[in-house]
Design a protein around this motif. Structure first.
Motif, short mmCIF file in Angstrom:
data_model
loop_
_atom_site.label_atom_id
_atom_site.label_comp_id
_atom_site.label_asym_id
_atom_site.label_seq_id
_atom_site.Cartn_x
_atom_site.Cartn_y
_atom_site.Cartn_z
N ASP A 38 -30.15 30.57 8.89
CA ASP A 38 -31.59 30.38 8.73
C ASP A 38 -31.85 29.39 7.60
N GLY A 39 -32.71 28.44 7.84
CA GLY A 39 -33.03 27.45 6.81
C GLY A 39 -33.97 27.96 5.76
N CYS A 40 -34.55 29.16 5.97
CA CYS A 40 -35.47 29.74 5.00
C CYS A 40 -34.84 30.96 4.34
N ALA A 41 -35.33 31.29 3.16
CA ALA A 41 -34.79 32.41 2.39
C ALA A 41 -35.67 33.65 2.57
N GLN A 68 -31.15 30.90 1.99
CA GLN A 68 -30.96 30.20 3.24
C GLN A 68 -29.46 30.08 3.53
N THR A 69 -29.12 30.20 4.80
CA THR A 69 -27.70 30.26 5.16
C THR A 69 -27.40 29.41 6.38
N TYR A 87 -40.56 36.47 3.82
CA TYR A 87 -39.90 35.30 4.42
C TYR A 87 -40.42 34.07 3.70
N PRO A 90 -37.88 27.50 1.99
CA PRO A 90 -36.70 27.29 1.13
C PRO A 90 -37.04 26.71 -0.24
N SER A 101 -31.96 25.48 -4.90
CA SER A 101 -31.65 26.10 -3.61
C SER A 101 -30.22 25.80 -3.19
N ALA A 105 -27.62 28.77 -1.90
CA ALA A 105 -27.47 28.74 -0.44
C ALA A 105 -26.21 29.49 -0.02
N PHE A 202 -30.42 21.10 7.89
CA PHE A 202 -31.63 21.91 7.95
C PHE A 202 -32.31 21.76 9.31
#
Length: 264
Positions: A38-41, A68-69, A87, A90, A101, A105, A202
């Motif tokens: 996921d691009g968001c944390a 984010q992973t 949610y 990032p 970030s 990450a 991303f």
């Protein structure tokens, strides 16, 4: 049960939504949840039971930042559970917590590591709250207080991230850099620091999430889905889907993936 709550206006540039995921697990059974790339944390609070990591990550506390992973992870619990989360965009990680970030990450630091003593107090307040709207209020007030301390304005990368998300990852990186008045090299460097990944990675992850959202509506046309998600051919689509989820697309869409209850 999966429910979402919108953030207050002051947080709309940093929090995409608040959410709650509760599930009743039959006595004596285990529940495995698979977290996709996921691009968001996310800020995660386990207020009922908690999960232990099986693969791909460390830590098993009651609360943490799931940064984010670019890879999938699996988590196990025994018994029914309740999770509250925020949610985040990032770019909220450096804006709220002052951490690059890129450094966090693919990590899951506990709240004390990123917030200090206030992270411990926040965890206790969130977990012991009786109602979900109280959790939203508590976390909103805390995050707003962090923003007031830092007083950051929207950056070029924040604007670019919103553009990529709005377009489901189907953007031209050079054109996007130009639109925010940066050279491609400057844009890539600033983007990785603020968003955790290179713009190319991303956008690949965001396109993958467009495909995930087809769960429950997939008609079996893999080539059509790949094209709809911005892929030029099936092979690149299959490669990305397997890298980011651990599944082949047909395994995911035609079977019963782990932890899918929140989508149903």
């Amino acid at each position: 049960m999966f429910a979402t709550f919108p953030p207050p206006p002051q947080l709309s540039g940093y929090v995409r939504m608040f959410w709650v995921f509760e599930h009743e697990v039959p006595a004596g059974e285990a529940y495995v949840y698979r977290s996709m790339a996921d691009g968001c944390a996310e800020l995660i609070f386990h207020y009922r039971n908690r999960f232990a990591p099986l693969t791909g990550t460390e830590g098993a506390g009651f609360s943490h930042l799931h940064a984010q992973t670019s890879r999938h992870s699996r988590f196990l619990t025994h018994g029914s559970f309740g999770i509250f989360g925020a949610y985040l965009y990032p770019t909220a990680v450096p804006a709220l917590f002052g951490h690059s970030s890129a450094i966090v990450a693919n990590c899951m630091p506990d709240l004390q590591s990123i917030m200090g003593r206030s992270g411990i107090d926040l965890e206790e307040r969130i977990i012991t709250a009786r109602y979900h709207h109280q959790r939203v209020e508590i976390l909103s007030e805390y995050l707003i207080s962090l923003l007031r301390q830092r007083k950051q304005e929207a950056s070029a990368v924040q604007i670019a991230v919103r553009s990529i998300l709005a377009a489901d990852g189907m953007v031209n990186i050079s054109e996007l850099a130009s639109s925010v008045s940066l050279s491609t090299r400057q844009f890539e460097r600033n983007f990785k620091s603020a968003a955790g990944f290179t713009p190319k990675l991303f956008t690949r992850i965001i396109r993958f999430h467009r495909a995930l959202n087809a769960y429950g509506a997939f008609d079996g046309n893999l080539a059509g889905l790949a094209y709809e998600c911005g892929y030029y051919d099936q092979s690149h689509f299959i490669h990305d889907f397997r890298e980011f989820s651990g599944y082949l697309p047909r395994e995911y869409f035609m079977g019963r993936p782990e932890g899918i209850e929140y989508r149903e």
